[in-house]
Design an enzyme around this catalytic site. Sequence first.
Site, PDB file in Angstrom:
ATOM      1  N   CYS A  13       0.828  -1.208  -0.123  1.00 17.01           N
ATOM      2  CA  CYS A  13      -0.020   0.035  -0.078  1.00 17.01           C
ATOM      3  C   CYS A  13       0.731   1.469   0.036  1.00 17.01           C
ATOM      4  CB  CYS A  13      -1.044  -0.014   1.206  1.00 17.01           C
ATOM      5  SG  CYS A  13      -0.731  -0.821   2.516  1.00 17.01           S
ATOM      6  N   ARG A  45       6.338 -11.524   5.198  1.00 21.60           N
ATOM      7  CA  ARG A  45       5.777 -11.369   6.735  1.00 21.60           C
ATOM      8  C   ARG A  45       6.603 -12.358   7.533  1.00 21.60           C
ATOM      9  NH1 ARG A  45      -0.600  -9.713   5.470  1.00 21.60           N
ATOM     10  NH2 ARG A  45       0.139  -8.189   3.978  1.00 21.60           N
ATOM     11  N   GLN A  82       0.744 -10.981  -3.262  1.00 21.61           N
ATOM     12  CA  GLN A  82      -0.587 -10.876  -3.265  1.00 21.61           C
ATOM     13  C   GLN A  82      -1.339 -10.096  -4.542  1.00 21.61           C
ATOM     14  OE1 GLN A  82      -0.080  -7.577   0.147  1.00 21.61           O
ATOM     15  NE2 GLN A  82      -1.707  -8.910   1.295  1.00 21.61           N
ATOM     16  N   ASP A  95      -2.949  -7.738  -5.336  1.00 24.48           N
ATOM     17  CA  ASP A  95      -3.293  -6.343  -4.589  1.00 24.48           C
ATOM     18  C   ASP A  95      -3.958  -5.498  -5.569  1.00 24.48           C
ATOM     19  OD1 ASP A  95      -3.545  -5.203  -2.211  1.00 24.48           O
ATOM     20  OD2 ASP A  95      -1.416  -4.747  -1.649  1.00 24.48           O
ATOM     21  N   HIS A 138      -5.254  -0.978  -4.641  1.00 25.41           N
ATOM     22  CA  HIS A 138      -5.894   0.063  -4.145  1.00 25.41           C
ATOM     23  C   HIS A 138      -6.634   0.838  -4.961  1.00 25.41           C
ATOM     24  CE1 HIS A 138      -2.297  -1.879  -1.804  1.00 25.41           C
ATOM     25  NE2 HIS A 138      -3.031  -1.483  -0.823  1.00 25.41           N
ATOM     26  N   LYS A 195     -12.399  -4.287   7.419  1.00 21.90           N
ATOM     27  CA  LYS A 195     -12.408  -5.096   6.336  1.00 21.90           C
ATOM     28  C   LYS A 195     -13.479  -6.048   6.172  1.00 21.90           C
ATOM     29  CE  LYS A 195      -9.114  -8.509   8.196  1.00 21.90           C
ATOM     30  NZ  LYS A 195      -7.831  -9.315   7.925  1.00 21.90           N
ATOM     31  N   HIS A 246      -8.223  -1.079   0.158  1.00 17.56           N
ATOM     32  CA  HIS A 246      -7.124  -2.099  -0.085  1.00 17.56           C
ATOM     33  C   HIS A 246      -7.933  -3.142  -0.473  1.00 17.56           C
ATOM     34  CE1 HIS A 246      -4.366  -0.241   2.593  1.00 17.56           C
ATOM     35  NE2 HIS A 246      -5.336   0.614   2.913  1.00 17.56           N
TER      36      HIS A 246
END
Length: 590
Positions: A282, A311, A329, A331, A333, A412, A458
Amino acid sequence: MEKNNESLHILRHSTSHILAQAVQSLFPQAKLAIGPSIENGFYYDFDLTDGHAFSEDDLVKIQDKMIEIVKQNLTFEQYLIEDVEVKISEFKSQGEIYKAELLEEHKNDNPTLYLTKDKSGNFLFNDLCAGPHVPNTTYIKAFKLLKVAGAYWRGDEKNKMLQRIYATAFWTKDDLKAHLDFLEEAEKRDHRKLGTQLDLFSIREEVGGGLVLWHPNLATVREEIENYWRCEHRKRGYQIVNTPHIAKSHLWDISGHTSHYRDNMYFIQDEDQEYVLKPMNCPFHILIYQANRYSYRSLPLRLAELGTVYRNERSGALAGLSRVKGFTQDDAHIFCTPEQLIDEINAIIDFVSDTLSMFGMTFDVELSTRPESYVGTIDNWDKAEEGLKKALDVKGMKYEINEGDGAFYGPKIDFKLKDAIGRTWQGATIQLDFNLPERFGIKYQDSDGQLKTPIMLHRVIFGSMERFMGILIEHYAGSFPTWLAPTQVCIVPISNEKHTDFAQKVYEKLNAEGIRVKLDDRSESMNYKIREALQDKKIPYVAVIGDKEIEANAVAIRARGKGQIGVFAIDEFIVKLAQEIKSKGHEVIG
RNA sequence: GCCGGUGUAGCUCAACGGUAGAGCAACGGUUUUGUAAACCGUAGGUUGUAGGUUCGAUUCCUAUCACCGGCUCCA
């Protein structure tokens, strides 16, 4: 007693009492915690105060003891606790500190005990319990102790670790057997087993736990899915970006990661500059937003990236592809105005639902709210939680609320996917964030000319490529539909000497059409090759070539799980195969 | 991180105080096959790693790494 799903819980709960009775009879030092019915079974938590650990052998003994108890044809009787304080001190004097704690909590709820009583009216066992139970033990006919596990008292890692026995019970032996068969079947689908069997991926000690080596076969599946993903994102108005794997710590100070996500982050020291191996994408996407000026007319801005993050996980948490340290991911945004928010969330919900239904997957939805460690104001959090709720309500989607499970920057919506064994995994998620845009000070110019802070969403659809592949492998039990299959067609010449030349030409023709094809011209029997291709490698189609096929310029097709399905002219086979691949999962041939 | 269990050939497993064995895979040969395992042979292992106990350790002990079942945590 009617034998439905609800009463099954009662049966299981009653069986858990028998388990507790058996354990205390064999291990008098065992103190009782709780023993609820759960999906597919029940468990009971014990504190074996002397440090003894339940072994496999103990489970057999306990199970035998339970059978013995059940045979005594005991009745379950409810008994109202008249003097709660007396009972609490009685529990305490017996060392039943967990029961005492529970009773203390429920002292104003007319707490009851359940006793098991034999034919002569002797009470053999009692347990604090609200009930209800089956009337007597004749109902308990089919149960099995499954496994032992550690579990913290009340699920809190600050508390003592107890020993949990997992078990299951059914109304009939047939039902029990069906469930045990299901568990066995599920084990065969385990993506870790199939991962080795089908040469999909490996995780090596030399590299480290939770770090996946993608073998060519799984890399192919991933490539197909990523291609689909890119294409679908462009259709839905996303722009695809790429960002670095590391960034200075200062960036993560701004985002709040160094204070709220520190335990999960890897730090890299470079002379006097500290870098962070990115745990999320992000902040980078926000910086891309910052590179330009935006107005309410040019929003929403949708930035997507297959971003690989790292992570640090607690050591016991890793599991195959489902829980890893390094993962990609899918991902994105989305930066938008408050007016655009609900439409954007709804569009994502549609995207998730369209994608998962394409794979024939079912999912549950959860709304996760503000956690203990968070950034931003309560007011923003309340607004964000309301926004997500409103979007779900507009869609008419059913959801559970998961208190305190939101990300540190916002609440979320989670989409939970089920794996083969019925474990649920977080896949898609949509997170609403008022906070990071403020922390980075990003703005857009509104219709009134004012500079305002955009809202950020996100979201991921697959979650991570690793986890999604794990779920996909189990979902298909390794038999990928043709569009995803690492090898789509295996060509088997009946006789190498007579048929390989023609088979080679067929191979080249299919290969030129972009079909993932292999020619098996090893000196093995045809039967062996067919078996290996269809059963072991789970290749969708085998094309057998012999004299007759050469004569007819055709291939004899045998399909995975179906046997022979016919002889096709080569061009016809290619056309049908192409249709099937294009359909992404719908069978055309046959 | 916590509780319990497990690490033996590429894979699946055996031996369990006396320096490791099978099936499949691999490799070599024979076979050239008409629809879900042809036959013969060869090779392959400092028994996860590091210490310790012992005359001797794959086997017992300790540490460590990894995995498995859970708990906690999460995509």
